[in-house]
Design a protein around this motif. Structure first.
Motif, PDB file in Angstrom:
ATOM      1  N   VAL A  41      -6.001  -3.134  -9.363  1.00  0.00           N
ATOM      2  CA  VAL A  41      -5.666  -2.643  -8.028  1.00  0.00           C
ATOM      3  C   VAL A  41      -5.377  -1.149  -8.097  1.00  0.00           C
ATOM      4  O   VAL A  41      -4.480  -0.709  -8.830  1.00  0.00           O
ATOM      5  N   VAL A  42      -6.121  -0.370  -7.323  1.00  0.00           N
ATOM      6  CA  VAL A  42      -5.973   1.089  -7.319  1.00  0.00           C
ATOM      7  C   VAL A  42      -4.796   1.482  -6.435  1.00  0.00           C
ATOM      8  O   VAL A  42      -4.664   1.016  -5.303  1.00  0.00           O
ATOM      9  N   GLY A  43      -3.936   2.349  -6.975  1.00  0.00           N
ATOM     10  CA  GLY A  43      -2.839   2.890  -6.202  1.00  0.00           C
ATOM     11  C   GLY A  43      -3.118   4.308  -5.756  1.00  0.00           C
ATOM     12  O   GLY A  43      -3.228   4.594  -4.563  1.00  0.00           O
ATOM     13  N   THR A  44      -3.273   5.206  -6.712  1.00  0.00           N
ATOM     14  CA  THR A  44      -3.488   6.616  -6.407  1.00  0.00           C
ATOM     15  C   THR A  44      -4.948   6.865  -6.061  1.00  0.00           C
ATOM     16  O   THR A  44      -5.845   6.566  -6.857  1.00  0.00           O
ATOM     17  N   ALA A  45      -5.187   7.418  -4.889  1.00  0.00           N
ATOM     18  CA  ALA A  45      -6.546   7.695  -4.440  1.00  0.00           C
ATOM     19  C   ALA A  45      -7.134   8.878  -5.205  1.00  0.00           C
ATOM     20  O   ALA A  45      -6.420   9.644  -5.869  1.00  0.00           O
ATOM     21  N   SER A  46      -8.447   9.025  -5.117  1.00  0.00           N
ATOM     22  CA  SER A  46      -9.124  10.200  -5.686  1.00  0.00           C
ATOM     23  C   SER A  46      -9.961  10.859  -4.604  1.00  0.00           C
ATOM     24  O   SER A  46     -10.231  10.263  -3.561  1.00  0.00           O
ATOM     25  N   ARG A  47     -10.362  12.070  -4.856  1.00  0.00           N
ATOM     26  CA  ARG A  47     -11.109  12.835  -3.859  1.00  0.00           C
ATOM     27  C   ARG A  47     -12.609  12.609  -3.979  1.00  0.00           C
ATOM     28  O   ARG A  47     -13.129  12.419  -5.079  1.00  0.00           O
ATOM     29  N   LEU A  48     -13.267  12.642  -2.842  1.00  0.00           N
ATOM     30  CA  LEU A  48     -14.722  12.557  -2.817  1.00  0.00           C
ATOM     31  C   LEU A  48     -15.309  13.698  -3.630  1.00  0.00           C
ATOM     32  O   LEU A  48     -14.824  14.831  -3.577  1.00  0.00           O
ATOM     33  N   GLU A  49     -16.339  13.401  -4.403  1.00  0.00           N
ATOM     34  CA  GLU A  49     -17.083  14.344  -5.245  1.00  0.00           C
ATOM     35  C   GLU A  49     -16.350  14.713  -6.538  1.00  0.00           C
ATOM     36  O   GLU A  49     -16.836  15.550  -7.292  1.00  0.00           O
TER      37      GLU A  49
ATOM     38  N   ASN B 100       0.790  -1.232   0.000  1.00  0.00           N
ATOM     39  CA  ASN B 100       0.000   0.000   0.000  1.00  0.00           C
ATOM     40  C   ASN B 100       0.824   1.285   0.000  1.00  0.00           C
ATOM     41  O   ASN B 100       0.489   2.236  -0.720  1.00  0.00           O
ATOM     42  N   PRO B 101       1.916   1.399   0.816  1.00  0.00           N
ATOM     43  CA  PRO B 101       2.703   2.640   0.738  1.00  0.00           C
ATOM     44  C   PRO B 101       3.259   2.901  -0.656  1.00  0.00           C
ATOM     45  O   PRO B 101       3.215   4.032  -1.145  1.00  0.00           O
ATOM     46  N   LEU B 102       3.773   1.860  -1.301  1.00  0.00           N
ATOM     47  CA  LEU B 102       4.260   2.022  -2.672  1.00  0.00           C
ATOM     48  C   LEU B 102       3.123   2.376  -3.610  1.00  0.00           C
ATOM     49  O   LEU B 102       3.249   3.289  -4.445  1.00  0.00           O
ATOM     50  N   MET B 103       2.006   1.698  -3.493  1.00  0.00           N
ATOM     51  CA  MET B 103       0.870   1.949  -4.376  1.00  0.00           C
ATOM     52  C   MET B 103       0.363   3.382  -4.243  1.00  0.00           C
ATOM     53  O   MET B 103      -0.039   4.004  -5.221  1.00  0.00           O
ATOM     54  N   GLY B 104       0.385   3.896  -3.027  1.00  0.00           N
ATOM     55  CA  GLY B 104      -0.122   5.241  -2.795  1.00  0.00           C
ATOM     56  C   GLY B 104       0.824   6.338  -3.235  1.00  0.00           C
ATOM     57  O   GLY B 104       0.451   7.518  -3.246  1.00  0.00           O
ATOM     58  N   ALA B 105       2.062   5.967  -3.623  1.00  0.00           N
ATOM     59  CA  ALA B 105       3.053   6.981  -3.993  1.00  0.00           C
ATOM     60  C   ALA B 105       2.819   7.566  -5.376  1.00  0.00           C
ATOM     61  O   ALA B 105       3.341   8.637  -5.701  1.00  0.00           O
ATOM     62  N   GLY B 106       2.062   6.871  -6.226  1.00  0.00           N
ATOM     63  CA  GLY B 106       1.702   7.437  -7.512  1.00  0.00           C
ATOM     64  C   GLY B 106       2.536   6.968  -8.679  1.00  0.00           C
ATOM     65  O   GLY B 106       3.578   6.312  -8.529  1.00  0.00           O
ATOM     66  N   ARG B 107       2.054   7.306  -9.864  1.00  0.00           N
ATOM     67  CA  ARG B 107       2.618   6.801 -11.111  1.00  0.00           C
ATOM     68  C   ARG B 107       4.094   7.145 -11.291  1.00  0.00           C
ATOM     69  O   ARG B 107       4.877   6.297 -11.748  1.00  0.00           O
ATOM     70  N   GLU B 108       4.512   8.344 -10.965  1.00  0.00           N
ATOM     71  CA  GLU B 108       5.912   8.709 -11.171  1.00  0.00           C
ATOM     72  C   GLU B 108       6.835   7.812 -10.340  1.00  0.00           C
ATOM     73  O   GLU B 108       7.862   7.331 -10.837  1.00  0.00           O
ATOM     74  N   ALA B 109       6.466   7.563  -9.083  1.00  0.00           N
ATOM     75  CA  ALA B 109       7.284   6.694  -8.226  1.00  0.00           C
ATOM     76  C   ALA B 109       7.287   5.266  -8.757  1.00  0.00           C
ATOM     77  O   ALA B 109       8.329   4.586  -8.734  1.00  0.00           O
TER      78      ALA B 109
END
Length: 431
Positions: free
Chosen positions: A198-206, A66-75
């Motif tokens: 599998v989703v890595g980068t989260a998105s914002r509500l709304e 999860n920490p790696l996944m949340g770091a985003g596409r560039e990472a």
């Protein structure tokens, strides 16, 4: 690297997982990347001098991806480039050799913490077959199917890693000639050969996520088996859809294929005869050329082609968020059963047996649905930069159902009565 060159796990693949080495670390889980028949400890590789990558240390020194996944596409791209360069550099290979462990000697763990789980219904062949089985004589596809990716929310807490046994579930089921249901183990237990994203980068509500942002948010791909109790499902699904018939177990592979590894597997979507609303329009190639394989008891019973899927993963993601629903790191969404136009391309036993009326053969024996002791293995290959890549398999063996929970409750109640000496204090179900 020995054993990797020309394999389905060469440097053009490099799937990520979480493993434990009982001989070295006991039960401690560590992130790893697979190269050929080996797993490379990512945190230790990042700390190795002078070939290390300290900028990734905090992301990789964790018991989950999860920490790696949340770091985003560039990472993700930078890490993948560093690994590929290191694994093809003889000097770096030499420094990393002590960090390699044979995959077969490691305990695989669920590679990521699952946040939410959504399952779609994206194969036109599967949806049409199911429609013909359940609604003979009627239009196979309901009016909405060609206009949007139909899906349902699953249960993230019952997503399990490949190799975990699957307990035959109990529930209500009703035969066609009965007026009332009975309770007991499912008699029509099924598999569903699927592909999970599998989703890595989260998105914002709304804030809806457009289909064009698919590669910015999705970290990777896993094979997935959405086990299904068809008799429980048939009785419960009207009018709100699947529930207990689906929520008892979903198996995923132990290694996550990075989305970038599938760049050479991109293919156009099949032709469609309905103009889509703007948020679901995508530029081809939006599909993936994955060839799946369903094995039961050591025999291959179907080879579903993912390239025939009507809805792409980018469209599923766009529809998932178009109402403003947010995505979290660790979200998992799946394709639904992958099926092709031929009988040996059907990705579930409901289709393969045509609702139980047309048995299929396993080792010369006629079969319809799964039995206790059946081991189901899903595999897949896809075109890669250096040749075919092999997605990590997902397997599970059917275990006997638990005893009737009503019987268990009465047993527990009676035990508590005996232990307390007070017949008025029962911790079980009321009689």
């Amino acid at each position: 690297m020995d054993g990797a060159n020309g394999s389905g796990f060469d440097v053009d693949h490099l799937p990520y997982g979480v493993v434990a080495d009982p001989d070295r670390d006991g039960d401690a889980a560590r992130t790893a990347v697979r190269i050929g028949p080996y797993a490379l400890d990512l945190a230790e590789a990042a700390a190795t001098r002078p070939s290390g990558a300290p900028e990734f240390a905090a992301l990789l020194d964790a018991p989950t991806l999860n920490p790696l996944m949340g770091a985003g596409r560039e990472a993700w791209t930078q890490l993948r480039t560093w690994l590929a360069e290191g694994l093809t550099d003889p000097d770096v290979q030499h420094s990393w050799e002590p960090l390699l462990r044979p995959v077969e000697e490691l305990d695989a763990r669920l590679p990521f913490e699952v946040a939410d789980y959504v399952d779609f219904y994206a194969s036109e062949h599967h949806a049409s077959n199911v429609g013909r089985i359940l609604r003979p004589g009627a239009e196979p596809l309901l009016p909405n199917w060609r206009h949007l990716p139909v899906g349902y929310h699953g249960r993230s807490g019952t997503v399990v890693v490949s190799g975990t046994g699957v307990r035959r579930p109990c529930g209500q089921r009703r035969s066609r000639d009965a007026d009332t249901p009975v309770f007991g183990p499912s008699a029509r237990l099924d598999l569903e050969a699927e592909v999970g994203f599998v989703v890595g980068t989260a998105s914002r509500l709304e804030e809806p996520v457009p289909a064009s942002a698919f590669t910015d948010h999705v970290f990777g791909v896993v094979l997935l088996n959405d086990w299904s109790a068809r008799d429980i499902q048939a009785w419960e699904y009207v009018p709100l859809g699947p529930f207990l018939g689906k929520s008892f177990a979903t198996s995923v592979a132990a290694w996550v294929t990075p989305l970038e590894a599938l760049d050479h597997a991109r293919v156009p979507l099949p032709p469609r005869d309905v103009e889509l609303l703007p948020y679901l329009q995508v530029e081809d190639p939006a599909g993936y050329d994955l060839t799946l394989e369903v094995e039961i008891g050591g025999a291959v019973v179907a080879r579903p082609p993912y390239r025939t899927m009507h809805w792409s993963p980018a469209q599923m993601m766009a529809h998932l968020t178009v109402n403003g629903a947010s995505m979290r790191t660790g979200d998992l969404f799946a394709s639904g059963t992958v099926s092709g136009p031929e009988r040996d391309e059907r990705g579930c036993l409901l289709e393969l047996s045509w609702g139980g009326h047309e048995p299929w053969l396993l080792h010369g024996e006629e079969r319809t649905f799964l039995r206790v002791g059946d081991e189901v293995v899903l595999r897949a290959t896809a075109p890669g930069a250096l040749g075919p890549i092999t997605l990590a398999e997902v397997s599970g063996t059917i275990l006997p159902a638990h005893a009737d929970p009503y019987v268990l409750d009465h047993h527990v109640r009676d035990r508590h009565v005996r232990d307390s000496g007070d017949p008025g204090k029962s911790h079980g179900r009321d009689s």
